[in-house]
Design a protein around this motif. Structure first.
Motif, PDB file in Angstrom:
ATOM      1  N   ARG A 151      -5.050   2.755   0.760  1.00 56.46           N
ATOM      2  CA  ARG A 151      -4.463   2.405  -0.536  1.00 56.46           C
ATOM      3  C   ARG A 151      -5.500   2.510  -1.653  1.00 56.46           C
ATOM      4  NH1 ARG A 151      -0.320  -0.352  -2.019  1.00 56.46           N
ATOM      5  NH2 ARG A 151      -1.522  -2.029  -3.011  1.00 56.46           N
ATOM      6  N   ARG A 238      -4.284  -1.816  -5.504  1.00 55.07           N
ATOM      7  CA  ARG A 238      -4.576  -0.874  -4.425  1.00 55.07           C
ATOM      8  C   ARG A 238      -5.814  -1.239  -3.603  1.00 55.07           C
ATOM      9  NH1 ARG A 238      -4.999   4.790  -7.006  1.00 55.07           N
ATOM     10  NH2 ARG A 238      -3.038   4.023  -7.883  1.00 55.07           N
ATOM     11  N   SER A 312      10.640   2.817   2.359  1.00 54.54           N
ATOM     12  CA  SER A 312      10.303   2.596   0.953  1.00 54.54           C
ATOM     13  C   SER A 312       9.813   1.171   0.750  1.00 54.54           C
ATOM     14  CB  SER A 312      11.522   2.865   0.065  1.00 54.54           C
ATOM     15  OG  SER A 312      11.922   4.212   0.168  1.00 54.54           O
ATOM     16  N   GLY A 342       1.189   3.421  -0.247  1.00 56.03           N
ATOM     17  CA  GLY A 342       1.191   3.332  -1.702  1.00 56.03           C
ATOM     18  C   GLY A 342      -0.220   3.442  -2.255  1.00 56.03           C
ATOM     19  N   ALA A 346      -0.109   7.616  -2.967  1.00 59.86           N
ATOM     20  CA  ALA A 346       0.968   8.134  -3.812  1.00 59.86           C
ATOM     21  C   ALA A 346       0.461   8.848  -5.057  1.00 59.86           C
ATOM     22  CB  ALA A 346       1.897   6.982  -4.217  1.00 59.86           C
ATOM     23  N   ASP A 347      -0.857   8.842  -5.286  1.00 56.88           N
ATOM     24  CA  ASP A 347      -1.403   9.546  -6.450  1.00 56.88           C
ATOM     25  C   ASP A 347      -1.303  11.065  -6.302  1.00 56.88           C
ATOM     26  OD1 ASP A 347      -2.065   7.163  -7.635  1.00 56.88           O
ATOM     27  OD2 ASP A 347      -4.207   7.267  -7.126  1.00 56.88           O
ATOM     28  N   ARG A 349       0.493  14.517  -5.418  1.00 55.00           N
ATOM     29  CA  ARG A 349       1.882  14.999  -5.465  1.00 55.00           C
ATOM     30  C   ARG A 349       2.335  15.446  -4.081  1.00 55.00           C
ATOM     31  NH1 ARG A 349       2.104  19.672  -9.742  1.00 55.00           N
ATOM     32  NH2 ARG A 349       0.472  20.374  -8.299  1.00 55.00           N
ATOM     33  N   GLU A 350       3.610  15.207  -3.805  1.00 60.49           N
ATOM     34  CA  GLU A 350       4.186  15.552  -2.506  1.00 60.49           C
ATOM     35  C   GLU A 350       3.928  17.006  -2.134  1.00 60.49           C
ATOM     36  OE1 GLU A 350       5.961  15.124   1.079  1.00 60.49           O
ATOM     37  OE2 GLU A 350       5.725  13.461  -0.318  1.00 60.49           O
ATOM     38  N   ARG A 358       4.585  10.902   0.724  1.00 63.83           N
ATOM     39  CA  ARG A 358       3.639  10.310  -0.218  1.00 63.83           C
ATOM     40  C   ARG A 358       4.164   9.050  -0.903  1.00 63.83           C
ATOM     41  NH1 ARG A 358      -1.782  11.826  -0.199  1.00 63.83           N
ATOM     42  NH2 ARG A 358      -1.921  13.983   0.490  1.00 63.83           N
ATOM     43  N   GLN A 359       5.442   8.989  -1.147  1.00 65.82           N
ATOM     44  CA  GLN A 359       5.992   7.868  -1.918  1.00 65.82           C
ATOM     45  C   GLN A 359       6.422   6.694  -1.058  1.00 65.82           C
ATOM     46  OE1 GLN A 359       5.586   7.976  -5.230  1.00 65.82           O
ATOM     47  NE2 GLN A 359       4.596   9.909  -4.710  1.00 65.82           N
TER      48      GLN A 359
END
Length: 448
Positions: A151, A238, A312, A342, A346-347, A349-350, A358-359
């Protein structure tokens, strides 16, 4: 087949030993981490250098032999070994070289996480990677790589700068974002489909004081504790991460803080009071100790099955499903393991890496662990059934490293990424020599 393979290995003159059935070292040489995967290769080549790797690839291709690649040997389905083929053992390529001035560290293709951490942590640096120190760097990295500090610093692949790779045609190349960017995209999550990685180069991250809290809650309090954990975790920055394990014996919660040490108590202590006061403690902990805390539980030669997915968030229905399923677990070591994602994960991009998910807020694993082969059927059945209950509540993508079942690649990556990976596979390995993995099928090839 095995006679031809052995003759070819004798002719090429490898520097490393070739170990065959009947050799005194054969039983040890053929073993992998998961005791369920009890297989018998025709030969084990313990590579001494990159040239040995190249020779092994050439011999396997010329003999049409099954080729298994073993870095750390932690493949859950046992894909780092084989029956009747060639097992290429990279364990001697385990060096770790720190370059503080460049802000990088290099690790050989056979290095374990303890080798990588040992090269970095004593000097105050870290590469986010895994939670069991005898895991191989190669397999973990190529699938994506989640760790205690992901994270804060991202997945393992997010620190990857470049690799030395030996491809199916026997060529040895350095690959990075400038040299073959499409292959560099593919190896960051695409597993071992494209060649044998003999050297990794990672970017370093500064590691300050580490604070850890660990608490146990009885099963009667598990539902309330997990619900409270999810609510608290959403409020954390994070530099914080939390993971928990649910077994028939209760709930184990581990929270880690790598930010300002003055905030450690504020960030961690509420997780010791999720449902009344949990049994445990918190305080400063050496990172190397944290990284090896799971080693004995996940020891070599125990028996494992795992199936996982992404959430999620932690919702009431998934908590209910876990509690219902764990009640019927066949052994005390059967578990659900959930780790928070997270932050820096998640920084990215997929679409920037082959890794998918990633999300996601959490990754979950249903993982029976046992020791008696007589329990194989009921433990594996429990793992599949329990995972099925949680998969219905998961997002579409998946993490290829934590799956005991194979033939999952198309679903794990999704249609767009899988098509892109198939084009890359077709260019680099059209005959599917590297197929003992979560296999990406080249175009015009048929499943084997």
């Amino acid at each position: 087949m095995s006679d031809l393979l052995l003759k070819q290995l004798a002719l090429i003159g490898c520097r490393g030993p070739v170990i065959t059935p009947g050799s005194t070292d054969y039983d040890r040489a053929r073993q992998v981490w998961n005791g369920v995967a009890d297989r018998w290769p025709a030969a084990v080549l313990r590579a001494a250098d990159v040239d040995d790797v190249r020779k092994a690839i050439d011999v396997a291709a010329n003999c049409n032999a099954v080729l298994a690649i073993r870095g750390g040997g932690h493949s859950l389905p046992g894909l780092s070994t084989c029956d009747g083929g060639l097992l290429l053992d990279l364990s001697q390529l385990n060096s770790g070289r720190l370059d503080i001035s460049a802000g990088t560290v290099e690790a050989g293709g056979g290095a374990l996480l303890r080798d990588l951490d040992g090269a970095t942590v004593p000097s105050g640096f870290v590469v986010p990677a895994g939670v069991v120190s005898h895991t191989g760097v190669a397999g973990l990295t190529l699938g994506g790589g989640m760790g205690r500090v992901s994270r804060a610093y991202g997945l393992t692949i997010d620190s990857l700068i470049g690799v030395e790779i030996v491809t199916a045609d026997g060529s040895v190349n350095w690959i990075d974002a400038a040299i073959d960017p499409e292959l560099f995209w593919g190896i960051r999550g695409g597993g071992g489909n494209f060649g044998v990685i003999t050297r990794f180069r990672f970017r370093l991250h500064q590691l300050g004081p580490v604070a850890v809290g660990h608490w146990m809650y009885p099963m009667a309090d598990a539902q309330r504790a997990i619900t409270g954990l999810g609510d608290l975790a959403r409020q954390r920055p994070r530099e914080f991460s939390v993971a928990f394990t649910l077994t028939r014996g209760g709930l184990s919660v581990t929270a880690v803080w790598v930010g300002d040490s003055r905030l450690a108590d504020q960030m961690l202590s509420p997780f010791g009071d999720l449902a009344g006061v949990g049994e445990g403690e918190m305080g400063a902990m050496p990172f190397l100790h944290l990284q090896s805390r799971n080693d004995a539980h996940f020891a070599w030669s125990r028996r494992y099955y795992a199936k996982g997915g992404f959430w999620s968030d932690i919702t009431g229905d998934v908590v209910d499903a876990m509690l219902q399923q764990i009640a019927s677990a066949p052994t005390m070591d059967c578990e659900f393991y959930i780790t928070q994602l997270g932050g820096a994960v998640a920084d990215v991009r997929e679409e920037d890496t082959a890794y998918s998910g990633r999300q996601a807020g959490y990754y979950w694993i249903a993982e029976p662990v046992w020791d008696d082969p007589a329990d194989d059927e009921r433990c594996i059945e429990w793992g599949r059934s329990a995972a099925g209950r949680l998969a219905d509540r998961s997002i579409a993508a998946n993490y290829v490293n934590e799956q005991s079942d194979t033939a999952i690649a198309s679903g794990a990556y999704g249609a767009v990424k899988y098509d892109r990976l198939r084009h890359l596979k077709t260019r680099l390995d059209p005959s599917n020599l590297f197929r003992l993995n979560q296999n990406i099928l080249p175009f015009a090839a048929t499943p084997q």
